[in-house]
Structures are given as structure tokens and as C-alpha cells.
Design an enzyme around this catalytic site. Sequence first.
Site, mmCIF file in Angstrom:
data_model
loop_
_atom_site.group_PDB
_atom_site.id
_atom_site.type_symbol
_atom_site.label_atom_id
_atom_site.label_comp_id
_atom_site.label_asym_id
_atom_site.label_seq_id
_atom_site.Cartn_x
_atom_site.Cartn_y
_atom_site.Cartn_z
ATOM 1 N N ASP A 25 0.820 -1.209 0.000
ATOM 2 C CA ASP A 25 0.000 0.000 0.000
ATOM 3 C C ASP A 25 0.860 1.268 0.000
ATOM 4 O O ASP A 25 0.569 2.234 -0.708
ATOM 5 C CB ASP A 25 -0.915 0.037 1.232
ATOM 6 C CG ASP A 25 -1.978 -1.043 1.159
ATOM 7 O OD1 ASP A 25 -1.966 -1.823 0.166
ATOM 8 O OD2 ASP A 25 -2.814 -1.120 2.080
ATOM 9 N N LYS A 113 -26.969 -13.919 -10.173
ATOM 10 C CA LYS A 113 -27.839 -12.747 -10.254
ATOM 11 C C LYS A 113 -27.533 -11.870 -9.043
ATOM 12 O O LYS A 113 -27.956 -12.153 -7.924
ATOM 13 C CB LYS A 113 -29.314 -13.134 -10.283
ATOM 14 C CG LYS A 113 -30.205 -11.918 -10.509
ATOM 15 C CD LYS A 113 -31.633 -12.298 -10.786
ATOM 16 C CE LYS A 113 -32.447 -11.108 -11.268
ATOM 17 N NZ LYS A 113 -32.449 -9.975 -10.357
ATOM 18 N N ARG A 134 -30.467 2.498 -14.622
ATOM 19 C CA ARG A 134 -31.371 1.968 -15.618
ATOM 20 C C ARG A 134 -32.596 2.854 -15.827
ATOM 21 O O ARG A 134 -33.081 3.003 -16.941
ATOM 22 C CB ARG A 134 -31.816 0.581 -15.184
ATOM 23 C CG ARG A 134 -32.411 -0.153 -16.341
ATOM 24 C CD ARG A 134 -32.864 -1.497 -15.922
ATOM 25 N NE ARG A 134 -34.305 -1.451 -15.895
ATOM 26 C CZ ARG A 134 -35.084 -2.479 -15.741
ATOM 27 N NH1 ARG A 134 -34.554 -3.652 -15.542
ATOM 28 N NH2 ARG A 134 -36.365 -2.364 -15.748
ATOM 29 N N CYS A 418 -43.078 -18.207 36.086
ATOM 30 C CA CYS A 418 -43.371 -18.536 37.485
ATOM 31 C C CYS A 418 -43.352 -17.330 38.412
ATOM 32 O O CYS A 418 -43.701 -17.450 39.580
ATOM 33 C CB CYS A 418 -42.403 -19.597 37.995
ATOM 34 S SG CYS A 418 -40.749 -18.959 38.258
ATOM 35 N N CYS A 437 -34.113 -17.228 35.318
ATOM 36 C CA CYS A 437 -35.159 -17.362 36.315
ATOM 37 C C CYS A 437 -34.554 -18.046 37.527
ATOM 38 O O CYS A 437 -33.845 -19.041 37.407
ATOM 39 C CB CYS A 437 -36.285 -18.213 35.734
ATOM 40 S SG CYS A 437 -37.398 -18.816 37.001
#
Length: 683
Positions: A25, A113, A134, A418, A437
Site C-alpha cells: 500500500d 444474479k 437503468r 413462574c 429465572c
Amino acid sequence: MAELHRQLHAHAHSYYVLDEPSIPDAAYDRLFNELQALEAQYPELLTPDSPTQRVGGKALDQFASVRHQVPMLSIRTETDTEATGAQNFDTRVRKELGLNEGDPPVDYVAELKFDGLAMSLRYEGGVLVQAATRGDGESGEDVTQNIRTIKQIPLRLPEDAPAVLEVRGEVYMRRDDFEALNERQRAKIAQGMKGEKTFVNPRNAAAGAVRQLDPAIAAQRPLSFFAYGLGDITAADAGGPAFETHFELLQALKKWGFPVADQTRIAQAAPELIAYHQLIGQTRQSLPFDIDGVVYKVNSLALQKQLGFVTREPRWAVAHKYPAQEQLTTVLSIDVQVGRTGKLTPVAKLAPVFVGGVTVTNATLHNEDEARRKDVRVGDTVVVRRAGDVIPEVVSVLPDKRVPGAEIFTMPRVCPVCGSSAVREEVNGEVMADYRCTGGLFCAAQRKEAILHFAHRRAVEVDGLGDKLVEQLVDANIIRTLPDLYKLGLTALAHLDRMADKSAMNLLDALEKSKQTTLPRFVFGLGIRHVGEATAKALARHFGKLDDIMAATEEQLVGVSDVGPIVAKSLRTFFDQAHNREVVEQLRACGVTWEEGEPAAAAPQPLLGKTFVITGTLPTLSRDQAKDMVEAAGGKVAGSVSKKTDYVVAGADAGSKLIKAQELGLAVIDEARLLTLVGASAD
Ligand code: IVH
């Protein structure tokens, strides 16, 4: 400068299109800076196709309209997502071409697609001059400024490219880029930046970026591109290329520097199309981008011409979809479900939607943090995703559609089943994601598990009370809490499936027998989180009496060997619940008894810190008895042999564990030696 253009373009192509960086880079940046410096010095030599000119230009008020030289058509979608979709297409094509059964198969190109936006890129004299959406197919919008920021799209083509070239393809956003973008967006929102939002899916994010009026903002939305066809092109008799097949044309596009999907294949006749549809269907999860189907195109351009068009769709191509993996629906409610182990899970109840091939009505929100992070609220319109066999999930919320007054989800502080308090555990100072619980065996959701645990061979032991039976007893509401076990009568039992009088009698006998138990078995049988058998034994030994265990403070509890702060807290939470104390009382009232002892004034623990493995058949002791003895003397019994094992107690027919012990050079002893170690005599 021209040479720098050439080099920068080649490196960018390797990096962005081929996915094979050709230089580091930093080296790229040096070339780039060099070109920029030259351009600053010689502004008259700056050209629009320069690699430095990807982001430029001012924000627009609106996009100009562009008339397409060659209309941008759409393709017919084969509605049948099953294999027959491919078959139907091949049959239609053959019929249109007047082919009979004996005639050769038709060659197709099978492509992905892509789930993005169609784009037309116009190059004149090898330079990108226009990018258009388009639109209605006849004319679209000029989004050139934004499209120039897509690094995969060449600004200039190689020398051998035709004088006029319109490349048609799809602009899309990779899934990882989408996630990273949303991550950045969330950070901006968290910082209070106005007008920022997260995106629903990669397609929407891509569409938003393309239609962004400010190219500087578009440049921060990481877009990608795949080429899949042509629009306008210099005619062959005017020096343009003469392609014979669609596949050739794609190869040329690739050569001119455009990304073409690696998955593109030539496929012959229906069976190969079907195979392609299936293969891509199975592997689409691992693609780095979304697709919503595959596209089949007749390969021969001559045959394409012969087939022509119906209205706006070519007869030579078809899109063969997969069942959509994402759908919009609304959240009807957020329920909290309690799992077998007491874990509370928020679940979004959804208006039914067909997604990923099934009708989905529930989607887990995992836990409170997750529900808050996505900020799912009752009434919200949400994106639901079901990909492959993965359980359906709420991907995101459409904030614009939120009904006024919708409240932020909060986890109930009591168990919805409960009513016991629900707590978020802390482990080593870290708050866990899950609420649990604390109702334990009082909680209906945990009842089956609790009863099976209580009846376990190493707990109070109710012979013959298996899971099928417990299931029936709990489902028929015959047993609600543990003491109900001891209220069972013959009539209730005889009504159950597969329960003959004899087995009912046997069960009642076993229950009767289980009443006479021991304190450690009883404490273990209560199923208190983190209180295993060894801990129950240590507690019984230390305190002697159940009432003392129940009354002990956390500080006192940690004083017991084998009991740490987590276990101590768990015990305290359990016995602090009135329901749990009541269950204990009732069990006693039903006649469950044990012999209580004196608090152990430090019983001798000759095996403290030693780990044993017991293998083979011992001459007099059962495996369980041997285990009890070792534990009573302070030792631990492990299931497998390792370097940490101190002694392997081997009986007759000891197998692989003995071999392993010998390999590791561990101390192998027999029953007699074990008895000496624990301080008992062999007889
Ligand atoms: S060919 C004349 N190939 O699907 C044929 N389209 O209605 C023109 N799409 O929005 C299209 N992947 O952008 C073609 N491999 C592919 C495609 C593809 C995605 C999109 C296209 C358009 C829609 C077709």
C-alpha cells in the site's frame, strides 16, 4: 505522468479486481502522491481519467437525465424456484428455436444474479464518460460522479478496447463492507450526529450511495461492480470486435479490466443449468456478496438474435431465483421464553412471512443487549432473515416506520412463567448477557428438567421415572412441583399412555423407597445451579443439617471446601425464594427424610487435592461407592485419565484408561490400596 497513470491503474486493477495486490500500500501511495504533485505543478496536464480524479466535483442539486443508446432491458423471472425453473426455460428456448428432441443441446452461460443496481458505463475513446442508472430502461440518471469513486471500475481502458463501449453490470456492496459501513454509521449516531442512519441491507446501502448527490459522501460508501453484458459498442464493420458468444464477450470485458464473477460457467442443456442452480444455492452463503438467484443466457449471439424479445424482455435470458432470504414484517409482540435451564430469551412474535422457504412467525432476539442494540420494539417494521438452515433472525428495524409511542424493550425482572425474580449473573465481576429465572424447580418451564434431576440415580433416585413419563405428568399438569410426585395415586398414573397397572405400582413403590434418602442426595436433587454432587456432599458434611445450609450466609458458605463465591451466591438466591423453601417444606411433609448429622469438625480428608480415575470392575465396591469414598476423603473423581490424574483405580477388565495411565507412568492402584488410602480397612 502517463506512465504513472498506467502503473497506478495496473496496481489498482490487481488490488480491486483481481484481489491480488501487486505492491505494498505504501508504495502505491508514493506513486499516487507523485502523480498528485505533478498534477499540481502542471494543471494543464491533469485529465479526467487520472487515478487522482475518482472523487471530485461538487454536490449536485439533481441528477441529469440520460437517454440510453441501447435500451436497458430487464429479464424475465422464472417464478418456479425449484429445479423445474431451469427445465422450463430450456424447453421454451428449444421450442422458439424450432429444435426437436433429436437436435443438439443448447449452450448457455450461467451467471450469478447480483442483488444490486443495474448500471451502464459508457466509454468513448477508452475513457469513462458516463455512468447511468437503468431508470425506466429508456433513460436513467447520470450518476457518473459517484460511479467514478468505485475503484473496481476503470476510468480508462487499454488501447485495444473499442472506440465506443457501453458496459452493463451491477453495482453492489459486499457484505463485509456493508457491516463495516453500518458499524461506522452506528458510531456516528452514538456521537449524536444528526441525519445519520443505518442501512437495512447491502442493496439499500448501495442504492443510497449511487443516488447520493454529494460524491464525497458516495466515496465513503464502499461499492463494488460486476460486468455482465454490453450496451452500445463500435460495430464490427467499423473496427469493433466481432464476438460469437456471450462467454467470449465476458472474457473480453475481463481483459479490458472489468470484474466478471468467477462463478460464471458455460452450461449445456437443462441438467447442467439445474446443477448450477443447486450448486450456487448451496454455496451462496459463503459468497462475500448477496445474490438473489442465477441468470441463464443463451451463449450464441446468433441464437440470441434469432430469439429476440417479447416486450421489454429478451427470450434468450431468464432469472432463476432462490426463495428470498429477507422479508419485511411487523413485530406483534416481544415474548420472553424460559428455557430448560431457566435462561430467559426475548423472542419477537412476527406477522407471518414467507422467507428462506418457510413461513416464519418467531425470531429470537437472543438477549436483552442484542434486543437493545437492534432496538426492536413492538409494532416495528423489521427485516427478517432466514438463510439456509440458520434460525430466523431480525436483521434490522426500519426506523421511519416506527409507530409513535413504541416503547424500548426491557427484560422483565421476574420470570414470565413462574414470577420468581430473574437475575443477570455476574461472573468474576462481569455481568453476563443472559437473565435467568431463579425459580428453579418451582418454575414450570424448568419443571421437567428439575423433576428428572431430582429423580436421578445419584439424587434421591426414583427408579423408573424417565423422561417420557415426566413429560406426560408435567404436560397433563399432574405434577407441578416436586412434592406432587409424592401425591401421585394409582388412578392418575393408570390414565397415562403406556402405563400398565404393574408399572404404576412399581413407580409408586420406587417413590416410596426414595423418601428415605441422604442429605447430600437431597441437596443435590434440588437442582440448584452450580451445586453438583460434590458440592452437595461438602455442604452436608460441613453443616450437618439442611436448615443450617438454608440459613447460611454467603460468607459462611464460602467457608465450605469446594464452595466459591458463585456457588455461594447461587445457594443464597435459591433459598431466598419463598417458593423454593416451600418446596423443601412440602417434601419433608410428604415424608422425605434423611439422617441429619453434626457439623463436621473437620473430618479427616486424607485425599484432599488428589484426583482419581476409576476404571474396570472392582472386587467389592461399585463404581459409585468408590467415588463416594474418594470424595468423602476429600478427593476428586475424574472421568478421563490425564497428566493431572494422581491415581488410577483399576479393577478387572480395565481397558484404554489403564493403558493410558501406564503410558503416562501414573500410579495404578487396586481396590485394597484405595481402601487403605481413605483410611478404611479392606474387610
Ligand atoms: S442481464 C437483457 N445478468 O437483474 C438482460 N442481469 O432484470 C439484461 N442482474 O436489475 C440483464 N445480475 O441489473 C443480467 N448476471 C446478470 C445479472 C443481472 C443481476 C439484474 C439486472 C437487472 C435485473 C434484470
